[in-house]
Design a protein around this motif. Structure first.
Motif, PDB file in Angstrom:
ATOM      1  N   PHE A  58       3.304  -0.913   7.565  1.00 58.55           N
ATOM      2  CA  PHE A  58       3.172  -1.821   8.702  1.00 58.55           C
ATOM      3  C   PHE A  58       4.498  -2.512   8.986  1.00 58.55           C
ATOM      4  CE2 PHE A  58      -1.063  -1.435   6.870  1.00 58.55           C
ATOM      5  CZ  PHE A  58      -1.838  -1.156   7.993  1.00 58.55           C
ATOM      6  N   GLU A  59       4.662  -2.949  10.242  1.00 58.83           N
ATOM      7  CA  GLU A  59       5.919  -3.589  10.637  1.00 58.83           C
ATOM      8  C   GLU A  59       6.076  -4.964  10.005  1.00 58.83           C
ATOM      9  OE1 GLU A  59       6.522  -3.547  14.823  1.00 58.83           O
ATOM     10  OE2 GLU A  59       6.077  -1.411  15.023  1.00 58.83           O
ATOM     11  N   THR A  60       4.986  -5.669   9.799  1.00 56.54           N
ATOM     12  CA  THR A  60       5.030  -6.980   9.156  1.00 56.54           C
ATOM     13  C   THR A  60       3.879  -7.084   8.164  1.00 56.54           C
ATOM     14  OG1 THR A  60       3.555  -8.237  10.609  1.00 56.54           O
ATOM     15  CG2 THR A  60       5.835  -7.934  11.367  1.00 56.54           C
ATOM     16  N   ALA A  61       3.899  -8.132   7.367  1.00 56.34           N
ATOM     17  CA  ALA A  61       2.848  -8.328   6.376  1.00 56.34           C
ATOM     18  C   ALA A  61       1.639  -9.077   6.926  1.00 56.34           C
ATOM     19  CB  ALA A  61       3.408  -9.099   5.178  1.00 56.34           C
ATOM     20  N   ASP A  78       2.340  -3.065   3.052  1.00 55.96           N
ATOM     21  CA  ASP A  78       1.310  -2.028   2.895  1.00 55.96           C
ATOM     22  C   ASP A  78      -0.074  -2.650   2.810  1.00 55.96           C
ATOM     23  OD1 ASP A  78       3.349  -0.009   2.630  1.00 55.96           O
ATOM     24  OD2 ASP A  78       3.664  -0.766   0.601  1.00 55.96           O
ATOM     25  N   LEU A  79      -0.111  -3.985   2.631  1.00 61.18           N
ATOM     26  CA  LEU A  79      -1.369  -4.690   2.396  1.00 61.18           C
ATOM     27  C   LEU A  79      -1.818  -5.495   3.607  1.00 61.18           C
ATOM     28  CD1 LEU A  79      -0.419  -5.929  -1.174  1.00 61.18           C
ATOM     29  CD2 LEU A  79      -2.175  -4.223  -0.644  1.00 61.18           C
ATOM     30  N   THR A  80      -1.216  -5.224   4.757  1.00 63.47           N
ATOM     31  CA  THR A  80      -1.528  -6.002   5.959  1.00 63.47           C
ATOM     32  C   THR A  80      -3.007  -5.931   6.322  1.00 63.47           C
ATOM     33  OG1 THR A  80       0.710  -5.575   6.761  1.00 63.47           O
ATOM     34  CG2 THR A  80      -0.898  -6.332   8.387  1.00 63.47           C
ATOM     35  N   MET A  81      -3.625  -4.766   6.119  1.00 57.03           N
ATOM     36  CA  MET A  81      -5.056  -4.614   6.400  1.00 57.03           C
ATOM     37  C   MET A  81      -5.903  -4.718   5.137  1.00 57.03           C
ATOM     38  SD  MET A  81      -5.309  -1.780   9.459  1.00 57.03           S
ATOM     39  CE  MET A  81      -7.077  -2.094   9.624  1.00 57.03           C
ATOM     40  N   GLY A  82      -5.258  -5.123   4.046  1.00 55.31           N
ATOM     41  CA  GLY A  82      -5.994  -5.350   2.815  1.00 55.31           C
ATOM     42  C   GLY A  82      -5.897  -4.193   1.836  1.00 55.31           C
ATOM     43  N   PRO A  83      -6.126  -4.492   0.563  1.00 54.51           N
ATOM     44  CA  PRO A  83      -6.023  -3.457  -0.467  1.00 54.51           C
ATOM     45  C   PRO A  83      -7.075  -2.362  -0.348  1.00 54.51           C
ATOM     46  CG  PRO A  83      -6.817  -5.529  -1.393  1.00 54.51           C
ATOM     47  CD  PRO A  83      -6.384  -5.818   0.001  1.00 54.51           C
ATOM     48  N   GLU A  84      -8.247  -2.678   0.185  1.00 50.30           N
ATOM     49  CA  GLU A  84      -9.282  -1.643   0.313  1.00 50.30           C
ATOM     50  C   GLU A  84      -8.879  -0.600   1.349  1.00 50.30           C
ATOM     51  OE1 GLU A  84     -13.125  -3.268   0.993  1.00 50.30           O
ATOM     52  OE2 GLU A  84     -13.190  -4.356  -0.921  1.00 50.30           O
ATOM     53  N   PHE A  85      -8.316  -1.044   2.478  1.00 49.98           N
ATOM     54  CA  PHE A  85      -7.828  -0.085   3.473  1.00 49.98           C
ATOM     55  C   PHE A  85      -6.744   0.793   2.862  1.00 49.98           C
ATOM     56  CE2 PHE A  85      -4.401   1.007   6.392  1.00 49.98           C
ATOM     57  CZ  PHE A  85      -5.077   1.784   7.337  1.00 49.98           C
ATOM     58  N   LEU A  86      -5.807   0.189   2.138  1.00 54.84           N
ATOM     59  CA  LEU A  86      -4.736   0.955   1.516  1.00 54.84           C
ATOM     60  C   LEU A  86      -5.303   1.956   0.524  1.00 54.84           C
ATOM     61  CD1 LEU A  86      -1.798   1.587   0.868  1.00 54.84           C
ATOM     62  CD2 LEU A  86      -1.773  -0.388  -0.677  1.00 54.84           C
ATOM     63  N   ALA A  87      -6.223   1.522  -0.318  1.00 57.26           N
ATOM     64  CA  ALA A  87      -6.785   2.408  -1.339  1.00 57.26           C
ATOM     65  C   ALA A  87      -7.521   3.579  -0.711  1.00 57.26           C
ATOM     66  CB  ALA A  87      -7.716   1.619  -2.258  1.00 57.26           C
ATOM     67  N   GLN A  88      -8.344   3.304   0.296  1.00 55.46           N
ATOM     68  CA  GLN A  88      -9.145   4.357   0.913  1.00 55.46           C
ATOM     69  C   GLN A  88      -8.282   5.346   1.691  1.00 55.46           C
ATOM     70  OE1 GLN A  88     -12.025   2.202   3.245  1.00 55.46           O
ATOM     71  NE2 GLN A  88     -13.068   1.365   1.438  1.00 55.46           N
ATOM     72  N   THR A  89      -7.339   4.817   2.471  1.00 56.71           N
ATOM     73  CA  THR A  89      -6.500   5.681   3.297  1.00 56.71           C
ATOM     74  C   THR A  89      -5.559   6.506   2.436  1.00 56.71           C
ATOM     75  OG1 THR A  89      -6.576   3.957   4.995  1.00 56.71           O
ATOM     76  CG2 THR A  89      -5.003   5.743   5.324  1.00 56.71           C
ATOM     77  N   ALA A  90      -5.002   5.901   1.407  1.00 53.83           N
ATOM     78  CA  ALA A  90      -4.109   6.635   0.506  1.00 53.83           C
ATOM     79  C   ALA A  90      -4.874   7.711  -0.256  1.00 53.83           C
ATOM     80  CB  ALA A  90      -3.441   5.667  -0.459  1.00 53.83           C
ATOM     81  N   ARG A  91      -6.105   7.408  -0.635  1.00 51.98           N
ATOM     82  CA  ARG A  91      -6.913   8.394  -1.350  1.00 51.98           C
ATOM     83  C   ARG A  91      -7.176   9.608  -0.458  1.00 51.98           C
ATOM     84  NH1 ARG A  91     -11.154   5.515  -2.078  1.00 51.98           N
ATOM     85  NH2 ARG A  91     -10.260   4.389  -3.847  1.00 51.98           N
ATOM     86  N   ARG A  92      -7.510   9.374   0.801  1.00 55.94           N
ATOM     87  CA  ARG A  92      -7.738  10.500   1.723  1.00 55.94           C
ATOM     88  C   ARG A  92      -6.475  11.329   1.910  1.00 55.94           C
ATOM     89  NH1 ARG A  92     -10.639   6.612   4.796  1.00 55.94           N
ATOM     90  NH2 ARG A  92      -8.863   6.413   6.234  1.00 55.94           N
ATOM     91  N   ALA A  93      -5.315  10.653   1.897  1.00 60.35           N
ATOM     92  CA  ALA A  93      -4.048  11.354   2.103  1.00 60.35           C
ATOM     93  C   ALA A  93      -3.527  12.011   0.828  1.00 60.35           C
ATOM     94  CB  ALA A  93      -2.998  10.375   2.631  1.00 60.35           C
ATOM     95  N   GLY A  94      -4.141  11.687  -0.302  1.00 54.44           N
ATOM     96  CA  GLY A  94      -3.688  12.253  -1.566  1.00 54.44           C
ATOM     97  C   GLY A  94      -2.432  11.593  -2.103  1.00 54.44           C
ATOM     98  N   VAL A  95      -2.249  10.303  -1.801  1.00 54.18           N
ATOM     99  CA  VAL A  95      -1.062   9.570  -2.249  1.00 54.18           C
ATOM    100  C   VAL A  95      -1.487   8.527  -3.292  1.00 54.18           C
ATOM    101  CG1 VAL A  95       0.867   8.086  -1.570  1.00 54.18           C
ATOM    102  CG2 VAL A  95       0.062   9.874  -0.004  1.00 54.18           C
ATOM    103  N   PRO A  96      -1.101   8.673  -4.548  1.00 51.22           N
ATOM    104  CA  PRO A  96      -1.442   7.666  -5.564  1.00 51.22           C
ATOM    105  C   PRO A  96      -0.703   6.347  -5.289  1.00 51.22           C
ATOM    106  CG  PRO A  96      -0.844   9.770  -6.580  1.00 51.22           C
ATOM    107  CD  PRO A  96      -0.455   9.860  -5.139  1.00 51.22           C
ATOM    108  N   VAL A  97      -1.422   5.237  -5.358  1.00 50.80           N
ATOM    109  CA  VAL A  97      -0.837   3.904  -5.193  1.00 50.80           C
ATOM    110  C   VAL A  97      -0.811   3.224  -6.552  1.00 50.80           C
ATOM    111  CG1 VAL A  97      -1.017   1.675  -4.027  1.00 50.80           C
ATOM    112  CG2 VAL A  97      -1.715   3.766  -2.839  1.00 50.80           C
TER     113      VAL A  97
END
Length: 294
Positions: free
Chosen positions: A11-14, A46-65
């Motif tokens: 994201f552009e800002t936090a 990366d947490l602008t929309m919250g850790p759950e959004f990051l976890a779910q979206t990264a999981r779908r993309a196959g990117v470990p956080v």
């Protein structure tokens, strides 16, 4: 090749969003997944929309956080670290997040990052050949981590404060470097770990700069010596002779430093930087996706 991301990528800002922010973040993570990114750290942007959004979206993309200090109600939200093997080399990747309290997301805290990173690094150091911290924290915190970590880390890759890609800063064992910001450049650290043993890294760029500095000093000594030979004024002659002594002392120190650095071990690191300016052609498919969500 091992692709990693030091965070602050999505994201552009936090704190603020525009209508296309979510789509952009999803596209960035999708692209990171296609690049087989081994891990990313959870930075403030990366947490602008919250850790759950990051976890779910990264999981779908196959990117470990990774984050050794981001907690919710006292429990880690993401794994603190992971170990990957590349060409027979075991590489420990450790992620940390900034020390923040996300009031928009109850119970979510970023505990002190340096302390958490050191605790996790001590668990990993004896199990891996190379230890890398992905650190979306301030440059001051990254330097503190480097200082307190001593010989724990080989690389600390920092992202924050809009710092550009640049020269690696040496610590007791490895280096601290900035990952740049907002995808405006790419950095690659080329490592040669073929020599036996597990010694610290030597920066090939540092060696190259030392060679240039040595040449400059030798040239300056020769020029001043030529003036000494022709100078008649005693006062000026004394100053010139003192200058020669100073240059020779600098050359001696430079040679001693270079010899000491090379004696530590033959494992080498070389930072290569590519800024993504107009000289780099767009990928048509990626460009079309980006244009569709501008």
């Amino acid at each position: 090749m091992l692709a990693v991301d030091a965070g602050n990528a999505l994201f552009e800002t936090a704190f603020t969003l525009n209508p296309n922010s979510k789509a952009k973040a999803e596209l960035i993570l999708k692209s990171m997944g296609e690049l087989k990114t081994a891990a990313m750290a959870a930075g403030a942007r990366d947490l602008t929309m919250g850790p759950e959004f990051l976890a779910q979206t990264a999981r779908r993309a196959g990117v470990p956080v990774l984050s050794a200090n981001l907690t919710k109600e006292g429990k880690l939200i993401f794994p603190a670290s992971t170990v990957v093997t590349v060409n027979g080399v075991k590489i420990g990747l450790l992620g940390i997040s900034p020390a923040v309290t996300l009031e928009r997301f109850p119970g979510v805290h970023g505990e002190p990052p340096v302390r958490a990173a050191l605790e996790e690094a001590k668990k990993l150091r004896g199990k891996v050949d190379l230890l890398v911290a992905l650190a979306p924290i301030s440059w001051a915190d990254a330097l503190q981590l480097s200082k307190e970590g001593g010989t724990l880390f080989d690389l600390i890759i920092q992202s924050s404060e809009s710092r550009g890609l640049g020269v690696m800063q040496h610590n007791d064992r490895g280096f601290v470097l900035s990952a740049g910001e907002r995808g405006r450049g790419m950095g690659a650290v080329e490592l040669d770990l073929s020599a036996p043993g597990n010694g610290p890294l030597v920066d090939l760029g540092e060696i190259d700069r030392a060679v240039m500095r040595r040449r400059n000093l030798e040239s300056q000594i020769a020029q001043v010596q030529a003036r000494v030979a022709a100078e008649k004024d005693p006062g000026v002659l004394k100053n010139l002779q003192q200058a020669v002594v100073s240059f020779r002392d600098q050359l001696k120190d430079l040679n001693a430093s270079a010899a000491a650095g090379q004696a530590k071990g033959a494992h080498t690191a070389h930072l290569v930087v590519q800024y993504l300016d107009a000289s780099v052609a767009d990928d048509p498919e990626i460009k079309a996706q980006v244009d569709s969500i501008k």
